[in-house]
Design an enzyme around this catalytic site. Structure first.
Site, PDB file in Angstrom:
ATOM      1  N   GLY B  13      -3.664 -17.501  28.851  1.00  0.00           N
ATOM      2  CA  GLY B  13      -3.434 -18.830  28.280  1.00  0.00           C
ATOM      3  C   GLY B  13      -2.967 -19.809  29.343  1.00  0.00           C
ATOM      4  O   GLY B  13      -2.089 -19.493  30.136  1.00  0.00           O
ATOM      5  N   ASP B 144       5.219 -17.715  27.442  1.00  0.00           N
ATOM      6  CA  ASP B 144       5.984 -16.739  26.654  1.00  0.00           C
ATOM      7  C   ASP B 144       7.313 -16.374  27.301  1.00  0.00           C
ATOM      8  O   ASP B 144       8.178 -15.786  26.648  1.00  0.00           O
ATOM      9  CB  ASP B 144       5.156 -15.466  26.440  1.00  0.00           C
ATOM     10  CG  ASP B 144       3.915 -15.730  25.605  1.00  0.00           C
ATOM     11  OD1 ASP B 144       3.939 -16.700  24.826  1.00  0.00           O
ATOM     12  OD2 ASP B 144       2.928 -14.986  25.735  1.00  0.00           O
ATOM     13  N   LEU B 298      -1.316 -28.309  21.609  1.00  0.00           N
ATOM     14  CA  LEU B 298      -0.686 -29.542  22.092  1.00  0.00           C
ATOM     15  C   LEU B 298       0.563 -29.212  22.916  1.00  0.00           C
ATOM     16  O   LEU B 298       0.861 -29.879  23.894  1.00  0.00           O
ATOM     17  CB  LEU B 298      -0.291 -30.468  20.938  1.00  0.00           C
ATOM     18  CG  LEU B 298      -1.347 -30.868  19.901  1.00  0.00           C
ATOM     19  CD1 LEU B 298      -0.815 -31.989  19.015  1.00  0.00           C
ATOM     20  CD2 LEU B 298      -2.649 -31.296  20.533  1.00  0.00           C
TER      21      LEU B 298
END
EC number: 2.7.1.90
Lengths: 420, 420
Positions: B13, B144, B298
């Site tokens: 990600g 994370d 977002l």
């Protein structure tokens, strides 16, 4: 000129810059001490007047009032409360006049959208019907951008900037991973009746290849097959498809996509969510991996990314409202007028409230591309200046410093309470 | 020292600042021309190496590379692709070595989270097992925040700042209208396995009365009754209740709230949406008017509100990775080490990849308040410095200017294609 006090109230959905208008009203009133005495603000909007809950803005320091200019939300509290007609609820109007009389209020500033303009107009007419001298000035505000006679509405430019920035960023995110991950991203934005906000998101795309690739407007009937075909085409052409959907997106028969009958685990109809509804549609028909976002209040509260133009204009309409009041005006609204030149300019002019109330400005059809999925150059020319400029709030410990009011209530003078 | 080329890839990600690390790698490599020849980047991550799709970063101007520092997403493309063990898929590793040999690559920089650290470690061991000299350095990145040995992970601080700013703003919005409108607002944030991001939202509250009033962590089993009681208490006490829910919020048995069995109109299970699930729960049990937001991408793409500290650290780990490579290191990761003083300081140190790979750092239980709904002072002390500082991108026409790469691919040298 007899010195009178002023009453200011915030109405309807709040914005990132409505407090900038409050700042304009209060700072300007403080400069007109011969005409305006105290400035009272309604605690939670017009309800504060009915309940005789008046906040004495004089108890707030100049520094605090100045800080309103960079503080989102409605610092005095707002409400959704529409006054009925004088015939339908005379008691309400009489109560207002009682409160205004008791506190020597001669100026009424109402900061809101279409409904508030109507209320403001009604109150401006009280001078005649209830024989109480009162000047009522409407201060425009609405993220819906649907007031007539003004080029745009304070509050809209900042939401516009937020959605354009957000979809530009999210599109880049999706683009960088679409080869092996999410192919369709949907961002839901506000605008139940008009697609102004959704249209603004279109500013994020510098070229056809950029997101958003598809915008769904309430003005264009949703056609499932056409939509899915376009999604597929985008994914094939660009590797991904970024979609902006207005919460008001609807089928031909007027059914909102968001009310398409989703049920929760208990069988209850689940409200809201154009984005998840579309995501499911895409998944079922095309099988693409999707993600979706619903910005909701984040978009209208996002003072951290407010439009500089919007902040200036919000302040200016507040300032102009007071100047109009001092000049003896009644039943008017300061409107933003766009200059005719190529370079964007604007000024404030006076608009008669009778022509503002109950008139909704729709987005022109020629702002939406022929295929119904994007915006035209005409729309860009209109929208772009409204998001121009950054007006960052101050930060402390990594977070924006937003001001809090003391909200000192003026001692009540009436013996009766009023239930709203 | 024989001059070798370098390979850099983005993995997993993407974040608001992973390109700042890329910038740190490339700018620093350009300063070490005696040791490092070309810097190639994998087109879409490690897949780019397997497919022999190498982007020649030398074709990008110094200005473009510098602009990566303020550009969110993965500019070179990223992927979710975990290499199996050498025993399970030897062909993949041999292919990598073939590509590296063909392009004289001696340095491998892998920019990612836990899985990537594992991949990076495996590749670092290829030197021995496949007899090819290669130095592999892991550049930490993950919103994370779950990598061990480093105080925090680049990417996290900016998401943390975004969620704290957003809930502060939205809470003010709700507070100003709760008298007559929305009483419960729920913002869903990322974090499927750990509540780091949800915890960061807690920074928005300066006092108990401020939102968020309730945070739902994956670490704390969701208790419906306790939750509803707390919501009711907040509404009674503060007039409204602002909630931040981690997407990983779950029941005692490990079922995610988001998978609680919602069905769409066609009877299909609807994925995702802790926020709407909670909203329905609140509505059904307490009848309060609600609104909800799902920030989704977002939040991790929000370069416009990136943490200054995060940007600096992201750049610094990229820079340090190259310096470690030039110093002859292998199988290491530049880790962020927090200074011991009261004033926040940090430095970069070397961490052995063997101790990083496959170790997940959990949020300490003492970061969560005893009642499970908030964060402790200990958590604040840890989190606050990570959101410190604003690092705004440049703007043009009201929108952030994010750079685009030319992405010129290096001519392929291998005769065989490789399907991933």
């Amino acid at each position: 000129m007899t010195k009178k006090n002023a009453f200011y109230a915030q109405s309807g959905g709040v914005t990132a810059v409505i407090n900038a208008s409050a700042c304009g009203v209060i700072e300007t009133a403080r400069q007109h001490k011969t005409a305006i005495g105290k400035v009272y603000a309604g605690n939670n909007g017009i309800i504060g007047a009915l309940r005789e809950e008046l906040i004495d803005t004089g108890k707030e320091s100049a520094k605090t009032i100045a800080a309103l200019k960079h503080t989102p939300s409605g610092a005095f509290g707002s409400c959704r409360y529409k006054l009925k007609s004088l015939e339908q609820n005379r008691a309400e109007y009489e109560r207002l006049i009682d409160v205004f009389k008791a506190h020597n209020i001669g100026y009424f500033f109402y900061n809101g959208g279409g409904d508030s303009a109507d209320t403001c107009l009604k109150i401006s007419q009280l001078s005649q019907t209830l024989d109480y001298p009162l000047q009522a000035i409407h201060v425009p505000k609405t993220i819906d951008n649907d007031l007539p006679l003004t080029d745009n509405c304070p509050g809209f430019g900042s939401v516009a900037k937020y959605v354009a920035v957000s979809i530009r960023e999210a599109s880049l995110d999706v683009a960088s991973m679409c080869d092996t991950s999410t192919k369709v991203f949907i961002m839901e934005v506000m605008g139940r009746h008009a697609g102004w906000i959704a249209a603004a998101a279109g500013l994020a795309a510098d070229s056809e290849a950029d997101g958003p690739h598809i915008i769904l407007f309430p003005e264009i009937a949703f056609d499932r097959d056409k939509f899915l075909k376009r999604v597929q085409r985008c994914v094939k052409k660009y590797g991904y498809c970024a979609i902006v959907a207005s919460e008001g997106a609807q089928y031909k028969d007027g059914t909102f996509l968001a009310d398409a009958g989703s049920k929760d685990a208990f069988g209850h109809t689940q409200l809201g969510g154009v984005a998840p509804t579309l995501a499911t549609l895409v998944k079922d028909a095309l099988g693409y991996k999707y993600h979706w976002a619903v910005a909701d209040y984040l978009q209208r509260a996002a003072r951290h990314i407010a439009s500089g133009t919007d902040v200036e204009q919000a302040y200016a309409v507040g300032k102009a409202a007071v100047e109009m009041a001092v000049a003896g005006k009644n039943a008017v609204m300061p409107a933003i007028v766009r200059g005719k030149g190529k370079r964007y300019t604007w000024r404030i002019e006076e608009a008669p409230l009778a022509k503002v109330a109950n008139v909704e400005r729709k987005m022109p059809r020629n702002y939406i591309s022929a295929d119904g999925f994007g915006i035209t150059d005409k729309a860009r020319q209109y929208l772009q200046p409204l998001i121009q400029g950054e007006d960052y709030p101050p930060y402390r410990h990594g977070l924006p410093v937003y001001t809090r009011l003391k909200k000192v209530l003026v001692p009540q003078k009436l013996k009766t309470a009023f239930r709203v």
